[in-house]
Write an enzyme that holds these catalytic residues in place. Structure first.
Site, PDB file in Angstrom:
ATOM      1  N   ASP A   1       9.935  11.267 -10.147  1.00  0.00           N
ATOM      2  CA  ASP A   1      10.007  12.244 -11.222  1.00  0.00           C
ATOM      3  C   ASP A   1      11.241  12.098 -11.916  1.00  0.00           C
ATOM      4  OD1 ASP A   1      11.706  13.223  -9.375  1.00  0.00           O
ATOM      5  OD2 ASP A   1      12.127  14.615  -9.748  1.00  0.00           O
ATOM      6  N   GLU A   2      11.115  12.198 -12.883  1.00  0.00           N
ATOM      7  CA  GLU A   2      12.654  12.685 -14.725  1.00  0.00           C
ATOM      8  C   GLU A   2      13.175  10.951 -14.068  1.00  0.00           C
ATOM      9  OE1 GLU A   2      13.580  17.109 -14.453  1.00  0.00           O
ATOM     10  OE2 GLU A   2      14.626  16.141 -12.591  1.00  0.00           O
ATOM     11  N   ILE A   3      11.730   9.985 -14.780  1.00  0.00           N
ATOM     12  CA  ILE A   3      12.693   8.911 -15.090  1.00  0.00           C
ATOM     13  C   ILE A   3      13.185   9.682 -15.903  1.00  0.00           C
ATOM     14  CG2 ILE A   3      12.368   6.291 -15.693  1.00  0.00           C
ATOM     15  CD1 ILE A   3      12.291   7.271 -12.683  1.00  0.00           C
TER      16      ILE A   3
ATOM     17  N   HIS B   1      16.938   9.807  -9.471  1.00  0.00           N
ATOM     18  CA  HIS B   1      17.756  10.638  -8.688  1.00  0.00           C
ATOM     19  C   HIS B   1      18.493  10.347  -7.298  1.00  0.00           C
ATOM     20  CE1 HIS B   1      16.569  14.411 -10.582  1.00  0.00           C
ATOM     21  NE2 HIS B   1      15.806  14.111 -10.549  1.00  0.00           N
TER      22      HIS B   1
END
Length: 578
Positions: A334-336, A263
């Site tokens: 988060d969300e790699i 992100h």
């Protein structure tokens, strides 16, 4: 009537007749209520007394409590609130002249776990009410409760009552994303004020993301200079100080989140050399979902294998902790997305040498976590950092003593996984607490919306659909399935508003009153004294609370037609008496 459905309807009637006593057990309604409902509210002979025109609040001097006292005094003397259903109470004398506030300990700072307990007594036969609070922050909770007992013009207040109150959960918050769409400071202040009124105590400010970097930093001015949406759409140091001070005056902690290493596409405007897959199309044509570069438009992950990354990152962390005094620092993680890192030549070489993407993440965490801890911060991470199916770190490098996990996937199952590993946990389950869900998808030319009539709409294009109703939020038990030891590790919860399809024009209505539902569930619970769920009993109280919030300038959305509260019981799904 369609007689073909009669057997089904008859069975339903019998079923509801049997279960209705189980689900309709209600607490006796009070003539006037407080939201969130107090833990103990004794009002054996409800009546009211006038509020003297010269009413005043006496309290000890305190940097943040004193402004709160002045604010509540102005509100109480000028609001002239008219309830949707005016209380039918006898008005007696003498008028109330003074609320005397006593604080047991004025020294505790506003931090996680600070004592918020208070006792409010409004006698029948004297002109003085008393508020005894453990701390200044507890006094603010008691002042809010007192303010909700005042109504009418000329003003009157409930009397002959005693409230003893304290929260079930220490952490009760709202996440707001200010990267995907920008929110001026005034909107943030209105949100914080409404949070305080609902006895919520933590504003989790998700400041930056791949879409924009709206935080002005003296140590890294180019990040906002090039990464924000433009002039007037970045927060200066003075803006942050204003938000933090406003939070302190309202008993609301401000917890910053600078999400990384994922992100972070907006960082590439200033430092393209440290960001992998920046400014690339998020889902390459013909590629399977597993090979996407991001989970939504806006690509970019920091590259943990480049030393310069840490020069920039540590400047950001250091200045952010200077701007935000809270002891919690949210570091994201988060969300790699594998495809993003795999698109970078440096990381490709690492993988060719038998390295893994989990090792890349671990390198980043090992280079940043100790630094954040050295700044006297407890680090909060999204659950992905240890629970992701593909890219995660070994939990052994994240000590539960200095780490808090925040869950957003998997409902109670992921909460269980985190607390079982010994981590204190904040619950933000997207199945219950995501306020942006149910508004479709924001991508263009999406063929999912071009379908023949009658097709199954499923979640309506929203990955986390359907819309999360206030009842769903109210009834969610965030310690479901946990034993007593595990439940103690659940610090509380946060509802979240991600801003792909939200901005200041809808801020109030997206958050309120649904955040109010969580506020009561986490303050005094969602069950009555018999242990039964009380959302049915809460409905009229919530409608009244919405009306009061609107009178205070918060544009909360309605939950029912006005007709319902004026016709008690007529809007229930079923009549509890057959």
């Amino acid at each position: 009537m369609n007689t073909h459905n009669f057997p089904t309807l008859f069975i339903l009637f019998l079923t509801l007749s049997y279960i209705s006593p189980l689900i309709s057990t209600l607490e006796s309604p009070s003539p006037i209520n407080i939201w969130p409902k107090p833990r103990s509210f004794t009002w054996t002979s409800p009546h009211a007394i006038p509020l003297s025109p010269s009413f005043t609040i006496s309290s000890p001097s305190h940097r943040y409590l004193t402004p709160a006292v002045n604010r509540y005094l102005r509100q109480i003397l000028t609001t002239n609130y008219t309830p949707l259903t005016p209380p039918k109470l006898n008005l007696t004398t003498p008028p109330l002249q003074t609320l005397t506030v006593t604080v047991t300990d004025l020294t505790p700072p506003l931090t996680h776990g600070v004592n918020e307990s208070y006792t409010l007594t409004i006698p029948s036969n004297t002109s003085i009410a008393t508020l005894i609070a453990a701390t200044p922050w507890a006094a603010m909770r008691g002042l809010e409760s007192f303010s909700q007992l005042v109504w009418a013009s000329p003003a009157q207040v409930g009397a002959g009552l005693v409230i003893t109150d304290w929260p079930m959960f220490e952490h009760r918050g709202v996440v707001l994303d200010t990267s995907r769409n920008f929110y001026p400071v005034e909107d943030l202040l209105r949100l914080i004020g409404a949070m305080s009124a609902n006895k919520l105590n933590a504003f989790h400010w998700h400041i930056t993301d791949s879409q924009s970097f709206p935080l002005g930093l003296k140590s890294e001015p180019e990040l906002a200079g090039k990464g924000s949406y433009g002039p007037g759409m970045a927060y200066s140091g003075d803006d942050v100080e204003r938000v933090v001070e406003f939070g302190l005056e309202h008993g609301v902690r401000i917890v910053p989140e600078i999400d990384m290493p994922g992100h972070t596409g907006s960082w590439a405007e200033a430092y393209p050399e440290i960001v992998a897959c920046a400014n690339m199309f998020w889902w390459p044509a013909g590629a399977p979902w597993e090979d996407r570069l991001a989970s939504e438009p806006g690509t970019g992950h920091l590259n943990p294998l480049i030393p310069k990354t840490y020069d920039v990152v540590k400047n950001v962390i250091k200045e952010t902790t200077t701007l935000f005094p809270d002891t919690f620092y949210h570091a994201g993680a988060d969300e790699i997305v594998p495809g993003c890192w795999k698109a970078d030549p440096t990381i490709q070489k690492h993988l060719a040498d038998n390295g893994t993407l989990s090792q890349v993440l671990e390198i980043f965490i090992n280079n940043t976590n100790p630094y954040i801890v050295s700044l006297n911060r407890t680090v909060v991470y999204w659950e992905d950092v240890i629970l992701d199916a593909g890219i995660k770190v070994n939990p052994s490098i994240l000590s539960p003593e200095t780490t808090i996990m925040q869950t957003w996937n998997g409902g109670p199952d992921n909460t269980k996984r985190l607390v079982s590993a010994g981590y204190r946990t904040i619950v933000s389950s997207s199945d219950y607490y995501y306020l942006d869900c149910g508004h479709g998808d924001f991508t263009g030319n999406n063929s999912a919306y071009d379908q023949p009539p009658g097709f199954d709409q499923k979640k309506g294009g929203s990955w986390c659909g359907p819309f999360k109703t206030w009842q769903l939020i109210y009834n969610y038990d965030i310690t479901y399935g946990l034993n007593e030891t595990e439940a103690k590790l659940v610090l509380g919860g946060e509802v979240a508003l991600w801003s792909e399809q939200a901005d200041p024009t809808v801020l109030d209505s997206r958050i309120w009153p649904r955040a109010s539902a969580m506020a009561e569930a986490l303050w005094s619970g969602n069950r009555d004294e018999t242990g039964m769920k009380r959302s049915a009993e809460a409905t009229d109280r919530l409608s009244e609370w919405i009306h009061r919030m609107v009178s205070r300038g918060v544009k909360a959305e309605p939950i029912q037609p006005l007709w319902c509260i004026r016709n008690p019981g007529m809007c229930n799904t079923m009549n509890p008496i057959f």
